[in-house]
Design an enzyme around this catalytic site. Structure first.
Site, short mmCIF file in Angstrom:
data_model
loop_
_atom_site.label_atom_id
_atom_site.label_comp_id
_atom_site.label_asym_id
_atom_site.label_seq_id
_atom_site.Cartn_x
_atom_site.Cartn_y
_atom_site.Cartn_z
N ARG A 1 0.81 -1.22 0.00
CA ARG A 1 0.00 0.00 0.00
C ARG A 1 0.85 1.28 0.00
O ARG A 1 0.35 2.37 -0.23
CB ARG A 1 -0.96 0.00 1.20
CG ARG A 1 -2.12 -0.97 1.05
CD ARG A 1 -2.86 -1.21 2.35
NE ARG A 1 -2.18 -2.16 3.23
CZ ARG A 1 -2.63 -2.54 4.43
NH1 ARG A 1 -3.76 -2.03 4.90
NH2 ARG A 1 -1.96 -3.41 5.16
N GLY B 1 1.81 -14.12 6.39
CA GLY B 1 0.95 -13.53 7.41
C GLY B 1 1.69 -13.32 8.72
O GLY B 1 2.78 -13.83 8.93
N GLY C 1 -7.93 -4.61 12.76
CA GLY C 1 -8.67 -5.75 13.29
C GLY C 1 -9.52 -5.29 14.47
O GLY C 1 -9.04 -4.59 15.35
N ASN D 1 -7.33 -3.81 17.40
CA ASN D 1 -6.06 -4.45 17.73
C ASN D 1 -4.92 -3.52 17.33
O ASN D 1 -4.80 -3.14 16.17
CB ASN D 1 -5.99 -5.78 16.94
CG ASN D 1 -4.64 -6.45 17.10
OD1 ASN D 1 -3.93 -6.20 18.07
ND2 ASN D 1 -4.31 -7.30 16.14
N ASN E 1 0.43 2.19 6.84
CA ASN E 1 0.21 1.32 5.69
C ASN E 1 0.32 2.11 4.39
O ASN E 1 0.61 1.55 3.34
CB ASN E 1 -1.16 0.66 5.78
CG ASN E 1 -1.27 -0.20 7.04
OD1 ASN E 1 -0.49 -1.10 7.25
ND2 ASN E 1 -2.22 0.14 7.88
C1 UD1 Z 1 -2.41 -6.08 11.58
C2 UD1 Z 1 -3.35 -6.94 12.42
C3 UD1 Z 1 -4.59 -6.12 12.76
C4 UD1 Z 1 -4.18 -4.86 13.49
C5 UD1 Z 1 -3.15 -4.08 12.69
C6 UD1 Z 1 -2.60 -2.95 13.55
C7 UD1 Z 1 -3.06 -9.24 11.75
C8 UD1 Z 1 -3.65 -10.40 11.03
N1 UD1 Z 1 -3.74 -8.11 11.70
O1 UD1 Z 1 -3.09 -5.77 10.37
O2 UD1 Z 1 -5.46 -6.89 13.57
O3 UD1 Z 1 -5.31 -4.05 13.73
O4 UD1 Z 1 -2.05 -4.92 12.30
O5 UD1 Z 1 -1.76 -2.11 12.81
O6 UD1 Z 1 -2.02 -9.40 12.36
N2 UD1 Z 1 4.29 -8.80 8.45
C9 UD1 Z 1 5.28 -9.76 8.34
N3 UD1 Z 1 5.02 -10.88 7.60
C10 UD1 Z 1 3.84 -11.11 7.00
C11 UD1 Z 1 2.83 -10.12 7.11
C12 UD1 Z 1 3.09 -8.98 7.85
O7 UD1 Z 1 6.37 -9.60 8.89
O8 UD1 Z 1 3.69 -12.16 6.36
C13 UD1 Z 1 4.58 -7.56 9.22
C14 UD1 Z 1 4.48 -6.31 8.38
O9 UD1 Z 1 5.75 -5.97 7.86
C15 UD1 Z 1 3.97 -5.29 9.39
C16 UD1 Z 1 3.22 -6.10 10.41
O10 UD1 Z 1 3.61 -7.44 10.23
O11 UD1 Z 1 5.04 -4.61 10.03
C17 UD1 Z 1 1.71 -5.96 10.25
O12 UD1 Z 1 1.36 -6.38 8.95
P1 UD1 Z 1 0.27 -5.61 8.09
O13 UD1 Z 1 0.10 -6.32 6.81
O14 UD1 Z 1 0.54 -4.17 8.07
O15 UD1 Z 1 -1.03 -5.93 8.99
P2 UD1 Z 1 -2.37 -5.08 9.08
O16 UD1 Z 1 -3.21 -5.38 7.91
O17 UD1 Z 1 -2.06 -3.67 9.36
CA CA Z 2 -0.22 -2.45 9.39
#
Ligand code: UD1
Ligand code: CA
Length: 465
Positions: free
Chosen positions: A16, A79, A142, A172, A230
């Protein structure tokens, strides 16, 4: 004390952001986004800090190579639950671990150590503690769903949420604390059964509860602090928060900030008390500013040491330099890397200085270029003096010894030395050394023709006839 491990999730694609740079490396106030999270985690006295990264994260590794962070690679990004498992594997790889593990999304740069500490203190005998906030606009996050007793019963991601769930305001924050053993167990049974096909870390909630464990909510009252990034819109919003926080810290420590709306001070920059910052001042990482300095409008200083009682007039740019006590710069001066302005010296209007020491009390007041020069104390550099330091191949040094006087509009063709107490006549092009206390003049001699104007006019009249 229970051992604490920290896992920071930073392997997401960050699509994004629409950027070629990994999301968590985008700078905020002079520090990469995830660097803010690492700094907050670093204050907790954790045994391990793991950064979960994607395989093509060379810039990330380079940025934190000298920190105590341990890297764990997640490939492919499946994830947040899968990312947490990678982090856990890195902790286990270091030997048998126990205690608590704090998991933080790498994209929440405003998080503060004090908040994390309070969350840790509230954990008590729970298996997991989830941080929540109530933001003005919960879109994208979330949602927390509580049961009738107020306990957390479910977390629903935006993508999987019904209209009813979306109306819920408590979200969350992306910060979790687990007992290491409870997390290890829960992660092993996570499945990607959701619309995005991802392994959600948030699903640990249901797993822990199913296994009879206890999960708590720690609700934080400042949603701004947990703002996730994001998009570039959120990037700007979080930088604004960090910027205000830094300025307030400085103001409370005795710095006057005349226009907080237009002043940018990077994290890690120190400013002494009774220093005044006018509007449009930017102080970049690696800079220290002493006490009782005045920085007038639109000054930018980067990677520079500025001692006490320095005045920097409007529109001046300073990079990779040292400015000693009581010096005066500007207006509209440019100090490039390697400028060293000694005590009480002055660099004035439209003067450019590079790789040059300007000795104690020396003055270059107007329209000059001083490059690769070693200038002693008490030297006067006349307006329009230019060091000709470059011959098209190499750079050469100009030495100007103590107390020398350089007349205006002089070109000093390096390598060349002007002796102590020597004079250079205005308009000279100096190609040979001038000994101590001598005068060097190198310009065409002036010719005066008495009555020439009259003769000139008569000759012209004759030609016209
Ligand atoms: C996530 C939470 C959501 C919360 C939000 C807060 C989950 C499923 N959802 O959503 O409930 O409200 O954060 O900001 O956790 N990342 C990895 N590997 C992956 C995917 C993500 O390391 O495979 C890292 C990303 O780099 C990031 C963080 O995890 O720093 C969160 O990932 P992101 O995709 O931004 O999650 P959100 O959709 O924001
Ligand atoms: Ca995020």
């Amino acid at each position: 004390m229970v051992p604490l491990h920290v896992v920071i999730l930073a392997a997401g694609e960050g699509t994004r952001m629409r950027s070629d740079t990994p999301k968590v490396l985008h700078p905020l106030l002079g520090r990469p986004m995830v660097g803010h999270v690492i700094a907050a985690a670093g204050e907790l006295g954790a045994e391990t800090i793991v950064l979960v990264v994607s395989p093509n994260a060379d810039p990330l590794r380079a940025a934190f190579a000298r920190s105590r962070v341990v890297f764990a690679v997640q490939d492919p990004p499946r994830g947040t639950g899968d990312a947490a498992a990678c982090g856990l594997a890195a902790i286990d790889a270091a030997g048998p671990a126990e205690g608590l593990v704090l998991i933080i999304n790498g994209d929440c740069p405003c998080i503060q150590a004090a908040t994390l500490r309070r969350m840790i203190d509230s954990h008590a005998d729970a298996d997991g503690t989830f941080l929540s906030v109530v933001p003005k606009d919960p879109t994208g996050a979330g949602r927390f769903i509580r049961d009738t007793d107020g306990n957390l019963s479910r977390i629903v991601e935006e993508a999987d949420a019904s209209g009813e769930d979306k109306a819920l305001g408590e979200v969350n924050a992306g910060v979790y604390l687990f007992n290491l053993s409870s997390l290890r167990q829960a992660l092993s049974s996570l499945r990607p059964d959701n619309l995005q096909g991802e392994i959600y870390l948030t699903d640990t909630l249901e797993v822990i509860q199913r296994q009879g464990g206890g999960v708590r909510i720690y609700q934080h009252d400042d949603p701004d602090e947990l703002q996730g990034v994001n998009t570039r819109v959120e990037l700007a919003r979080t930088e604004e928060l960090l910027r205000r926080r830094k300025l307030e810290e400085l103001m409370l420590a005795g710095v006057t900030v005349r226009d907080p709306g237009s002043t940018f001070v990077d994290v890690g920059v120190s400013v002494g008390n009774d220093t005044v910052l006018y509007s449009g001042v930017t102080l970049e990482a690696g800079t220290t500013i002493g006490s009782r300095c005045t920085l007038y409008p639109n000054v930018r200083i980067a990677r520079t040491r500025v001692d006490d009682e320095v005045t920097v007039l409007d529109g001046t740019v300073v990079e990779d330099s040292v400015i000693e006590r009581g010096a005066r710069l500007g207006p509209y001066a440019r100090l490039r890397p390697g400028a060293h302005i000694c005590e009480g010296a002055a660099v004035g209007n439209f003067v450019e200085v590079k790789a040059t020491r300007l000795g104690k009390g020396s003055k270059a007041g107007h329209l000059s270029y001083l490059g690769n020069a070693d200038i002693g104390a008490g030297v006067n550099i006349g307006a329009g003096t230019i060091t000709c330091n470059y011959d098209g191949v190499d750079k050469h040094t100009t030495v100007i010894a103590d107390g020398a006087f350089i007349g205006s509009n002089t070109a000093l063709v390096a390598p060349v030395r002007i002796g102590a107490g020597a004079y250079v006549g205005a308009g000279s092009t100096i190609t040979k050394d001038v000994p101590d206390r001598a005068l060097g003049v190198a310009r065409g001699r002036q010719v005066v023709k008495e009555g020439w104007a009259e003769q000139h006019a008569t000759a012209a009249r004759k030609r016209r006839r």
